[in-house]
Design an enzyme around this catalytic site. Structure first.
Site, PDB file in Angstrom:
ATOM      1  N   HIS A 135      37.618  32.957  35.207  1.00 15.41           N
ATOM      2  CA  HIS A 135      37.719  33.372  36.746  1.00 15.41           C
ATOM      3  C   HIS A 135      37.256  31.915  37.344  1.00 15.41           C
ATOM      4  O   HIS A 135      36.766  31.117  36.790  1.00 15.41           O
ATOM      5  CB  HIS A 135      36.516  34.321  36.741  1.00 15.41           C
ATOM      6  CG  HIS A 135      35.014  33.831  36.627  1.00 15.41           C
ATOM      7  ND1 HIS A 135      34.363  33.253  37.418  1.00 15.41           N
ATOM      8  CD2 HIS A 135      34.472  33.755  35.130  1.00 15.41           C
ATOM      9  CE1 HIS A 135      33.247  32.993  36.983  1.00 15.41           C
ATOM     10  NE2 HIS A 135      33.126  33.220  35.523  1.00 15.41           N
ATOM     11  N   CYS A 136      37.410  32.000  38.521  1.00 18.14           N
ATOM     12  CA  CYS A 136      36.927  30.992  39.441  1.00 18.14           C
ATOM     13  C   CYS A 136      36.011  31.369  40.632  1.00 18.14           C
ATOM     14  O   CYS A 136      35.102  32.457  40.067  1.00 18.14           O
ATOM     15  CB  CYS A 136      38.050  30.242  40.161  1.00 18.14           C
ATOM     16  SG  CYS A 136      38.733  31.363  41.296  1.00 18.14           S
ATOM     17  N   ALA A 137      35.607  30.678  41.780  1.00 16.23           N
ATOM     18  CA  ALA A 137      34.678  31.171  42.776  1.00 16.23           C
ATOM     19  C   ALA A 137      34.785  32.653  43.112  1.00 16.23           C
ATOM     20  O   ALA A 137      33.789  33.347  43.533  1.00 16.23           O
ATOM     21  CB  ALA A 137      34.535  30.311  43.708  1.00 16.23           C
TER      22      ALA A 137
END
Length: 704
Positions: free
Chosen positions: A24-26
């Site tokens: 996942h990212c932000a």
């Protein structure tokens, strides 16, 4: 989001067994799937808490969540069904991706962006929290509660000094946080990376500048202090808030760490790998990599400063117009580092002001979508837009808007860019009229949101600019809409383009960025259609000039190696809605398109992305290689045929370079459409799933 929603996401992606890996990212969950065609995209977007879904090439799939992505990520991994899923390492995932073919040619670029993103992403929360403390200090100064807290020589009361420490704790020690994340990303022990960077941040390191043997000299136009250490000049810098030195350090530490693990016996790893890594990297960072990182950052900052000094007006326009394209690619991370460097060296930053015009235009477009969705009673889009707008206006985070909405609807970006231009023009013109040499500035790194407006000077000009960008983008969306052109309009345009002499025409693909004339071309038919049965139908061939047997089955061959999927899976409303006609689509694994039957080429586009074929069986066929690939203007396509050429089953039509198409971000899925389906009883896929060129693909039944 409840855990049952996490389970719904997994189920809609084809179940745990279809998930190779999850990161996942932000704001987004990033899935690597085993079979991208198994995804039910509509079901994904209907899950409570999901703001949008973004299919990508290579069986990759992104689910936009927003600020709560970490919680959802943890809930998915905690599902009992996920326990049986073999989660490969990052290295395994990348190796598998590169083994798939040409995409590996640009893997270094993907790796660079991932390295930058993952070095900052885990600390976004701390940065956001610190930016709000800074905004509070700026507001207090504006209201006259305290003096200008960020000016040299200003001494605050102990109470306000303590509040000041609440944000300084993040930015002063930012190099240590970046070093930890970057070392972790590169595959080294993150605490060793932290320790290496910590050496140059110790008070004792900066105190070396006070030694009697220290000397001052000018290097590249800047005064620096050096002190001899073992006879070698050591450059003394204040590394607080610097981000390029830890990034450069980690980039070297990673290969060194892996090399040491290869040459040192495994039972000695715990002791000697960290020791030798620190023994080599601490002097290397202090004497070489640290100063180089400082100079790289200074050079980039000076370049942008020179542009701003030359013309703040031009700078104020270019920045908001560039950011909408930089953020999706991850190119904004180096600019964020320069903002921090500006604040450390100049005491202010001049980039964040114009950047605010982009952010608020982005949020304004989202607000426009929200108003339309609310008016149309579109609950799913209302939920998505509400979450994205809240994340933007309160947190200054644009990713939920971008990935949840804007990149899904092509009509949004042009309208949003007008908002960006409006805000930039106001900042540029206002700076010129007010005589602001550096334009709008801020004394701290903040996320451009409603809450951080007081951090900018002059606050009035900034507020007018961002409000205008917001309102213009919002109104343009409300007036012009955001959804792609309705299918009936696209069909109408295709019919107009097809209005030529003869009994049949290869239609046009409309409703996307591709022009109506993409694949338009006339077929020279007259009288009753003549045909020969295609190979593998079991029907007797019909001699040229004789009528096709009534009720005969014509079976078209696959023009590609790949996976046959339903047209509804094509990320284009015209194809997916069957506007152009029935057929099937292929997710290609090969790089060559072959003729699926004998006939004539009536439309071979010079760009190589689309072909109209008039087959001897009477079928008018459209083969469209990828979606929006017309924008490549022929780059990556090697066309093998021309209009009027005679073709047989297996004749190569075009060879394409997957790497070029994937790098440009266009889907490779290739629709195969029967344009004159009204002339036949039925058009049905033989079967969905893996297929090779020449295999049966479509059953076309003559009318009985």
């Amino acid at each position: 989001m409840a855990s049952n929603s996490a389970a719904d996401i997994v189920d809609s992606l084809g179940g745990p067994s279809n998930i190779e890996s999850l990161t996942h990212c932000a704001t987004r969950l990033r899935f690597q799937l085993r079979d991208g065609t198994a995804v039910d995209k509509d079901r994904v977007e209907a899950v409570d808490g999901v703001m949008g879904a973004v299919p990508q090439a290579g069986d990759r799939f992104q689910v936009v969540i927003g600020g709560g992505v970490q919680t959802v990520y943890n809930e998915i991994l905690a599902l009992p069904a996920m326990a049986s899923v073999d989660q490969p390492s990052d290295a395994d995932i990348k190796a598998a991706q590169r083994a798939r073919g040409p995409r590996g040619k640009t893997a270094w670029l993907d790796t660079l962006f991932e390295f930058l993103s993952d070095s900052f992403r885990p600390i976004l929360g701390a940065l956001l929290g610190a930016s709000l403390f800074i905004t509070f200090m700026a507001l207090a100064a504006t209201l006259g509660w305290i003096p200008a807290w960020n000016q040299p020589g200003v001494v605050l009361e102990p109470s306000w000094q303590f509040i000041n420490l609440m944000w300084q704790c993040v930015f002063i020690f930012l190099p240590l946080m970046v070093a930890y994340n970057a070392a972790n990303k590169i595959g080294a022990d993150p605490w060793v990376g932290f320790a290496i960077m910590a050496v140059v941040m110790l008070p004792g390191f900066t105190a070396l500048a006070e030694e009697a043997t220290a000397t001052q000299l000018v290097f590249l136009g800047s005064e620096i202090t050096t002190v001899p250490v073992f006879g070698i000049p050591l450059t003394i810098f204040d590394y607080s808030s610097q981000v390029f030195p830890p990034l450069l350090m980690a980039a070297v530490l990673g290969p060194l760490w892996k090399g040491l693990k290869r040459i040192i016996p495994e039972n000695l790893h715990l002791i000697f790998v960290p020791f030798l890594a620190m023994l080599i990297m601490i002097p290397l960072t202090a004497f070489l990599l640290g100063p180089i990182g400082v100079y790289i950052g200074a050079a980039l900052a000076n370049a942008l400063s020179a542009i701003n000094t030359f013309s703040p007006f031009i700078f104020a326009i270019v920045i908001p117009l560039a950011y909408p394209f930089m953020v999706p690619l991850g190119l904004h991370w180096p600019i964020n580092a320069i903002m921090l460097l500006n604040i450390q060296t100049l005491g202010y930053d001049f980039i964040q002001g114009p950047m605010g015009a982009w952010n608020f235009a982005c949020f304004g477009a989202t607000a426009g979508v929200l108003l339309l969705a609310w008016r149309e009673k579109d609950k799913q889009m209302t939920q998505t837009a509400t979450g994205a707008l809240a994340a933007g206006l309160l947190g200054g985070i644009s990713e939920p808007s971008l990935y949840g909405i804007h990149l899904r609807f092509k009509r949004i970006y042009p309208r949003m860019l007008v908002g960006c231009l409006t805000g930039g023009l106001i900042i540029g013109a206002g700076s010129w009229m007010l005589g602001l040499e550096n334009g709008i500035t801020t004394g701290a790194f903040v996320f451009t949101s409603l809450l951080t407006i007081p951090a900018f000077e002059p606050i009035g000009l900034y507020a007018i600019a961002v409000l205008s960008a917001f309102v213009v983008a919002m109104l343009l969306i409300v007036i012009g809409g955001y959804k792609d052109k309705p299918a009936k309009d696209a069909a109408g345009e295709a019919a107009v383009a097809a209005a030529t002499a003869g009994s049949g025409v290869v239609g046009a693909h409309a409703g996307t960025a591709e022009s109506v004339s993409d694949v338009a071309g006339a077929s020279a038919l007259a009288g009753t259609a003549t045909a020969v049965a295609e190979p593998g139908t079991g029907a007797e061939p019909v001699a040229e000039g004789e009528s096709t047997e009534v009720g005969a089955l014509i079976q078209l061959a696959s023009p590609l190696d790949g996976t046959a999927v339903a047209l509804s899976e094509v990320p284009d409303p015209v194809f997916a809605g069957g506007v152009m006609g029935p057929g099937v689509a292929i997710e290609p694994t090969g790089d060559t398109v072959y003729a699926p039957g004998a006939g004539t080429v009536v439309a071979a586009q010079p760009t190589g992305h689309a072909f109209g074929l008039q087959l001897d069986s009477g079928i008018e066929l459209l083969i469209h290689v990828g979606i929006d690939t017309v924008n490549l203007k022929g780059e990556g396509f090697d066309v093998k045929v021309a209009n009027g050429d005679r073709i047989e089953v297996g004749t190569p039509l075009v060879t394409f370079d997957r790497a070029v198409i994937e790098k440009a971000g266009y889907p490779l899925v290739t629709p195969v459409i029967v344009l004159n389906a009204d002339a036949f009883a039925t058009v049905d896929p033989v079967a969905l799933g893996p297929v090779e060129h020449g295999d049966p693909l479509l059953d076309v039944q003559q009318k009985g």
